[in-house]
Design a protein around this motif. Structure first.
Motif, PDB file in Angstrom:
ATOM      1  N   PRO A  27       0.810  -1.228   0.000  1.00  0.00           N
ATOM      2  CA  PRO A  27       0.000   0.000   0.000  1.00  0.00           C
ATOM      3  C   PRO A  27       0.838   1.271   0.000  1.00  0.00           C
ATOM      4  N   GLU A  28       2.056   1.192   0.562  1.00  0.00           N
ATOM      5  CA  GLU A  28       2.887   2.406   0.607  1.00  0.00           C
ATOM      6  C   GLU A  28       3.271   2.873  -0.799  1.00  0.00           C
ATOM      7  N   ALA A  29       3.201   1.984  -1.769  1.00  0.00           N
ATOM      8  CA  ALA A  29       3.461   2.354  -3.174  1.00  0.00           C
ATOM      9  C   ALA A  29       2.201   2.158  -4.013  1.00  0.00           C
ATOM     10  N   ARG A  30       1.057   2.261  -3.349  1.00  0.00           N
ATOM     11  CA  ARG A  30      -0.249   2.129  -4.013  1.00  0.00           C
ATOM     12  C   ARG A  30      -0.332   0.820  -4.803  1.00  0.00           C
ATOM     13  N   ASN A  31       0.286  -0.223  -4.246  1.00  0.00           N
ATOM     14  CA  ASN A  31       0.260  -1.568  -4.851  1.00  0.00           C
ATOM     15  C   ASN A  31       0.815  -1.562  -6.276  1.00  0.00           C
ATOM     16  N   ALA A  32       1.849  -0.757  -6.497  1.00  0.00           N
ATOM     17  CA  ALA A  32       2.548  -0.762  -7.786  1.00  0.00           C
ATOM     18  C   ALA A  32       3.143  -2.158  -8.010  1.00  0.00           C
ATOM     19  N   GLN A  33       3.129  -2.574  -9.258  1.00  0.00           N
ATOM     20  CA  GLN A  33       3.457  -3.968  -9.583  1.00  0.00           C
ATOM     21  C   GLN A  33       4.895  -4.128 -10.095  1.00  0.00           C
ATOM     22  N   SER A  65      -4.566  -0.931  -7.648  1.00  0.00           N
ATOM     23  CA  SER A  65      -3.144  -0.913  -8.023  1.00  0.00           C
ATOM     24  C   SER A  65      -2.850   0.287  -8.904  1.00  0.00           C
ATOM     25  N   ALA A  66      -1.743   0.967  -8.583  1.00  0.00           N
ATOM     26  CA  ALA A  66      -1.291   2.114  -9.389  1.00  0.00           C
ATOM     27  C   ALA A  66      -0.505   1.660 -10.613  1.00  0.00           C
ATOM     28  N   GLY A  67      -0.565   0.364 -10.925  1.00  0.00           N
ATOM     29  CA  GLY A  67       0.047  -0.108 -12.166  1.00  0.00           C
ATOM     30  C   GLY A  67       1.514  -0.468 -12.016  1.00  0.00           C
ATOM     31  N   LEU A  68       2.170  -0.484 -13.142  1.00  0.00           N
ATOM     32  CA  LEU A  68       3.580  -0.848 -13.167  1.00  0.00           C
ATOM     33  C   LEU A  68       4.371   0.046 -12.224  1.00  0.00           C
ATOM     34  N   ASP A  69       5.298  -0.558 -11.514  1.00  0.00           N
ATOM     35  CA  ASP A  69       6.205   0.238 -10.690  1.00  0.00           C
ATOM     36  C   ASP A  69       7.001   1.150 -11.624  1.00  0.00           C
ATOM     37  N   LEU A  70       6.791   2.455 -11.464  1.00  0.00           N
ATOM     38  CA  LEU A  70       7.402   3.391 -12.403  1.00  0.00           C
ATOM     39  C   LEU A  70       8.925   3.370 -12.336  1.00  0.00           C
ATOM     40  N   GLY A  71       9.472   2.807 -11.271  1.00  0.00           N
ATOM     41  CA  GLY A  71      10.928   2.639 -11.201  1.00  0.00           C
ATOM     42  C   GLY A  71      11.443   1.776 -12.339  1.00  0.00           C
ATOM     43  N   GLY A 122     -10.471   2.691  -5.260  1.00  0.00           N
ATOM     44  CA  GLY A 122      -9.352   3.566  -5.566  1.00  0.00           C
ATOM     45  C   GLY A 122      -8.950   3.410  -7.024  1.00  0.00           C
ATOM     46  N   HIS A 123      -7.629   3.431  -7.271  1.00  0.00           N
ATOM     47  CA  HIS A 123      -7.149   3.426  -8.642  1.00  0.00           C
ATOM     48  C   HIS A 123      -6.861   2.024  -9.177  1.00  0.00           C
ATOM     49  N   ALA A 124      -7.160   1.839 -10.439  1.00  0.00           N
ATOM     50  CA  ALA A 124      -6.710   0.652 -11.190  1.00  0.00           C
ATOM     51  C   ALA A 124      -6.102   1.212 -12.472  1.00  0.00           C
ATOM     52  N   ILE A 125      -4.802   1.483 -12.413  1.00  0.00           N
ATOM     53  CA  ILE A 125      -4.131   2.200 -13.502  1.00  0.00           C
ATOM     54  C   ILE A 125      -3.216   1.239 -14.257  1.00  0.00           C
ATOM     55  N   GLY A 126      -3.204   1.347 -15.568  1.00  0.00           N
ATOM     56  CA  GLY A 126      -2.269   0.579 -16.382  1.00  0.00           C
ATOM     57  C   GLY A 126      -2.323  -0.903 -16.064  1.00  0.00           C
ATOM     58  N   ALA A 127      -1.199  -1.426 -15.558  1.00  0.00           N
ATOM     59  CA  ALA A 127      -1.152  -2.847 -15.213  1.00  0.00           C
ATOM     60  C   ALA A 127      -2.215  -3.195 -14.170  1.00  0.00           C
ATOM     61  N   GLY A 128      -2.625  -2.206 -13.380  1.00  0.00           N
ATOM     62  CA  GLY A 128      -3.704  -2.438 -12.415  1.00  0.00           C
ATOM     63  C   GLY A 128      -5.038  -2.646 -13.115  1.00  0.00           C
ATOM     64  N   MET A 148      -6.322   3.288 -18.542  1.00  0.00           N
ATOM     65  CA  MET A 148      -5.324   2.560 -19.340  1.00  0.00           C
ATOM     66  C   MET A 148      -4.251   3.562 -19.756  1.00  0.00           C
ATOM     67  N   LYS A 149      -3.272   3.704 -18.863  1.00  0.00           N
ATOM     68  CA  LYS A 149      -2.296   4.792 -18.965  1.00  0.00           C
ATOM     69  C   LYS A 149      -1.194   4.524 -19.992  1.00  0.00           C
ATOM     70  N   GLU A 150      -1.039   3.265 -20.405  1.00  0.00           N
ATOM     71  CA  GLU A 150       0.114   2.892 -21.220  1.00  0.00           C
ATOM     72  C   GLU A 150       0.350   3.796 -22.420  1.00  0.00           C
ATOM     73  N   PRO A 151      -0.669   4.065 -23.273  1.00  0.00           N
ATOM     74  CA  PRO A 151      -0.396   4.916 -24.434  1.00  0.00           C
ATOM     75  C   PRO A 151       0.144   6.297 -24.050  1.00  0.00           C
ATOM     76  N   ALA A 152      -0.279   6.813 -22.913  1.00  0.00           N
ATOM     77  CA  ALA A 152       0.216   8.118 -22.479  1.00  0.00           C
ATOM     78  C   ALA A 152       1.705   8.069 -22.138  1.00  0.00           C
ATOM     79  N   LEU A 153       2.187   6.864 -21.843  1.00  0.00           N
ATOM     80  CA  LEU A 153       3.602   6.695 -21.516  1.00  0.00           C
ATOM     81  C   LEU A 153       4.398   6.162 -22.715  1.00  0.00           C
ATOM     82  N   GLY A 154       3.759   6.123 -23.880  1.00  0.00           N
ATOM     83  CA  GLY A 154       4.445   5.643 -25.082  1.00  0.00           C
ATOM     84  C   GLY A 154       4.458   4.135 -25.210  1.00  0.00           C
TER      85      GLY A 154
HETATM   86  N1  ACO Z   1       5.159   3.031  -9.176  1.00  0.00           N
HETATM   87  C1  ACO Z   1       5.934   3.256  -8.105  1.00  0.00           C
HETATM   88  N2  ACO Z   1       5.552   3.975  -7.038  1.00  0.00           N
HETATM   89  C2  ACO Z   1       4.297   4.477  -7.050  1.00  0.00           C
HETATM   90  C3  ACO Z   1       3.425   4.274  -8.128  1.00  0.00           C
HETATM   91  C4  ACO Z   1       3.895   3.501  -9.229  1.00  0.00           C
HETATM   92  N3  ACO Z   1       3.122   3.226 -10.302  1.00  0.00           N
HETATM   93  N4  ACO Z   1       2.261   4.896  -7.866  1.00  0.00           N
HETATM   94  C5  ACO Z   1       2.410   5.466  -6.665  1.00  0.00           C
HETATM   95  N5  ACO Z   1       3.634   5.213  -6.164  1.00  0.00           N
HETATM   96  C6  ACO Z   1       4.202   5.675  -4.900  1.00  0.00           C
HETATM   97  C7  ACO Z   1       4.525   7.151  -4.948  1.00  0.00           C
HETATM   98  O1  ACO Z   1       5.791   7.351  -5.541  1.00  0.00           O
HETATM   99  C8  ACO Z   1       4.484   7.503  -3.490  1.00  0.00           C
HETATM  100  O2  ACO Z   1       5.690   7.091  -2.904  1.00  0.00           O
HETATM  101  P1  ACO Z   1       6.396   7.999  -1.752  1.00  0.00           P
HETATM  102  O3  ACO Z   1       5.423   8.008  -0.617  1.00  0.00           O
HETATM  103  O4  ACO Z   1       7.661   7.266  -1.466  1.00  0.00           O
HETATM  104  O5  ACO Z   1       6.590   9.352  -2.366  1.00  0.00           O
HETATM  105  C9  ACO Z   1       3.380   6.602  -2.949  1.00  0.00           C
HETATM  106  O6  ACO Z   1       3.225   5.559  -3.899  1.00  0.00           O
HETATM  107  C10 ACO Z   1       2.067   7.308  -2.833  1.00  0.00           C
HETATM  108  O7  ACO Z   1       1.779   7.890  -4.087  1.00  0.00           O
HETATM  109  P2  ACO Z   1       0.955   9.260  -4.208  1.00  0.00           P
HETATM  110  O8  ACO Z   1       1.063   9.713  -5.614  1.00  0.00           O
HETATM  111  O9  ACO Z   1       1.398  10.208  -3.153  1.00  0.00           O
HETATM  112  O10 ACO Z   1      -0.503   8.733  -3.861  1.00  0.00           O
HETATM  113  P3  ACO Z   1      -1.900   9.369  -4.264  1.00  0.00           P
HETATM  114  O11 ACO Z   1      -2.905   8.591  -3.507  1.00  0.00           O
HETATM  115  O12 ACO Z   1      -1.879  10.847  -4.114  1.00  0.00           O
HETATM  116  O13 ACO Z   1      -2.060   9.074  -5.826  1.00  0.00           O
HETATM  117  C11 ACO Z   1      -2.038   7.660  -7.783  1.00  0.00           C
HETATM  118  C12 ACO Z   1      -2.289   7.761  -6.263  1.00  0.00           C
HETATM  119  C13 ACO Z   1      -3.092   8.516  -8.524  1.00  0.00           C
HETATM  120  C14 ACO Z   1      -2.183   6.209  -8.144  1.00  0.00           C
HETATM  121  C15 ACO Z   1      -0.654   8.220  -8.138  1.00  0.00           C
HETATM  122  O14 ACO Z   1       0.295   7.657  -7.250  1.00  0.00           O
HETATM  123  C16 ACO Z   1      -0.217   7.910  -9.549  1.00  0.00           C
HETATM  124  O15 ACO Z   1      -0.650   8.548 -10.509  1.00  0.00           O
HETATM  125  N6  ACO Z   1       0.701   6.922  -9.686  1.00  0.00           N
HETATM  126  C17 ACO Z   1       1.312   6.583 -10.977  1.00  0.00           C
HETATM  127  C18 ACO Z   1       0.348   5.821 -11.859  1.00  0.00           C
HETATM  128  C19 ACO Z   1       1.005   5.364 -13.133  1.00  0.00           C
HETATM  129  O16 ACO Z   1       1.329   6.154 -14.004  1.00  0.00           O
HETATM  130  N7  ACO Z   1       1.219   4.034 -13.263  1.00  0.00           N
HETATM  131  C20 ACO Z   1       1.829   3.434 -14.410  1.00  0.00           C
HETATM  132  C21 ACO Z   1       0.747   3.070 -15.429  1.00  0.00           C
HETATM  133  S1  ACO Z   1       1.383   2.339 -16.919  1.00  0.00           S
HETATM  134  C22 ACO Z   1       1.528   0.686 -16.591  1.00  0.00           C
HETATM  135  O17 ACO Z   1       1.087   0.169 -15.595  1.00  0.00           O
HETATM  136  C23 ACO Z   1       2.240  -0.177 -17.617  1.00  0.00           C
END
Ligand code: ACO
Length: 259
Positions: A27-33, A65-71, A122-128, A148-154
């Motif tokens: 949850p601390e990373a919004r369940n990034a995958q 899930s906030a989707g793929l771990d952006l790292g 909450g959010h189900a973004i991209g991979a979520g 479905m955020k993927e196209p926005a990220l190329g």
């Molecule tokens: N990857 C890694 N870390 C993440 C991600 C992610 N996708 N999403 C959130 N986190 C981390 C943040 O970096 C933050 O970490 P910190 O506390 O160390 O700074 C923590 O989770 C909380 O994030 P917030 O943005 O502060 O949470 P909030 O509830 O305000 O927003 C939201 C949630 C809308 C999901 C936002 O975090 C967000 O837009 N995340 C990125 C979504 C994204 O673009 N995902 C990739 C999609 S493409 C794909 O999946 C292939």
């Protein structure tokens, strides 16, 4: 899997009778995958016993899930497990093979052995979003946010999301949702057939329990065989489907007769 292995995979697992609940537990990373999570879900699903009829997938902390771990997309973090910079060092076929491994849990969520339910708050973004789409049913909070955020990220959605999305909402709506990468609310998801049940967030657990009861009320073998028929129907002609139904019914007759 051991508790340590589940924790490493950012997962929590509870089994209650015929229901297994897999919780994305970062949850601390919004369940990034991360790849470890995908491998963990695949392993959990493969290890479930034959008594499991429903698999519930949800996220800890009020976010699916906030989707793929952006790292993993960050060139400044090449050591991150699965970072795309590392992947780029491979030839095309090796990258295709690697993604095949990543897709594995998304395929397994369609296994006819059980019915899979994504509980989306909450959010189900991209991979979520794609993980929710890989489940048979979606129960969503009214204020859930699918994107479905993927196209926005190329990128393209490559975790099996495109097919169930088209099947759920049709080509035109699927294209509009993906190309714009816009937010689809839980309420809208219900209106367009993306979510099967939509309720205020506070009612999710109650409606989930009722849904699970309904889905486990009838003979497991009949439900499994019916799921298989429904899954395979779009790829078959009428005559092929008729034959599949007849064949499946023979097995049901024999099961009912105890043979
Ligand atoms: N990857 C890694 N870390 C993440 C991600 C992610 N996708 N999403 C959130 N986190 C981390 C943040 O970096 C933050 O970490 P910190 O506390 O160390 O700074 C923590 O989770 C909380 O994030 P917030 O943005 O502060 O949470 P909030 O509830 O305000 O927003 C939201 C949630 C809308 C999901 C936002 O975090 C967000 O837009 N995340 C990125 C979504 C994204 O673009 N995902 C990739 C999609 S493409 C794909 O999946 C292939």
């Amino acid at each position: 899997m051991t508790p340590e292995e589940l924790a490493h995979a950012d997962l929590d697992l509870t089994v209650d009778g015929a229901v297994a609940t897999i919780t994305l537990n970062r949850p601390e990373a919004r369940n990034a995958q991360r790849p470890r999570l995908w491998a963990g879900i695949a392993r959990v699903l493969e290890e479930l016993g034959p008594e499991i009829r429903v698999v519930v997938l949800r996220g800890a902390g009020g976010t699916f899930s906030a989707g793929l771990d952006l790292g993993l997309l960050d060139p400044a973090k090449p050591d991150e497990e699965g970072n795309f910079i590392t992947v780029l060092g491979l030839d095309d076929q090796a990258i295709i093979d690697q993604i095949d491994v990543y897709q594995r849990p998304f395929v397994l969520l369609g296994d006819p052995r059980f019915i899979t339910i994504a509980v989306v708050e909450g959010h189900a973004i991209g991979a979520g979003f794609q993980l929710a789409l890989a489940c048979d049913l979606r129960i969503a909070a009214e204020d859930a946010r699918f994107c479905m955020k993927e196209p926005a990220l190329g990128l393209v959605p490559d975790l099996l999301g495109t097919k169930p999305l088209v099947e759920a909402v049709g080509y035109a709506r699927a294209l509009e949702i993906c190309a714009s990468a816009r937010i689809v609310s839980g309420t809208e998801a219900g209106e367009i057939g993306l979510a099967q049940v939509v309720v205020p967030a506070a009612e999710l657990d109650g409606v989930l329990a009722a849904t699970v009861d309904a889905l486990t009320a009838h003979p497991h073998g009949a439900v499994t065989a019916t799921k298989r028929l429904l899954q395979e129907a779009p790829a078959r002609t009428i005559d092929e489907q008729r034959l599949a139904e007849r064949t499946a019914q023979v097995a049901r007759f024999r099961a009912l007769a105890g043979g």
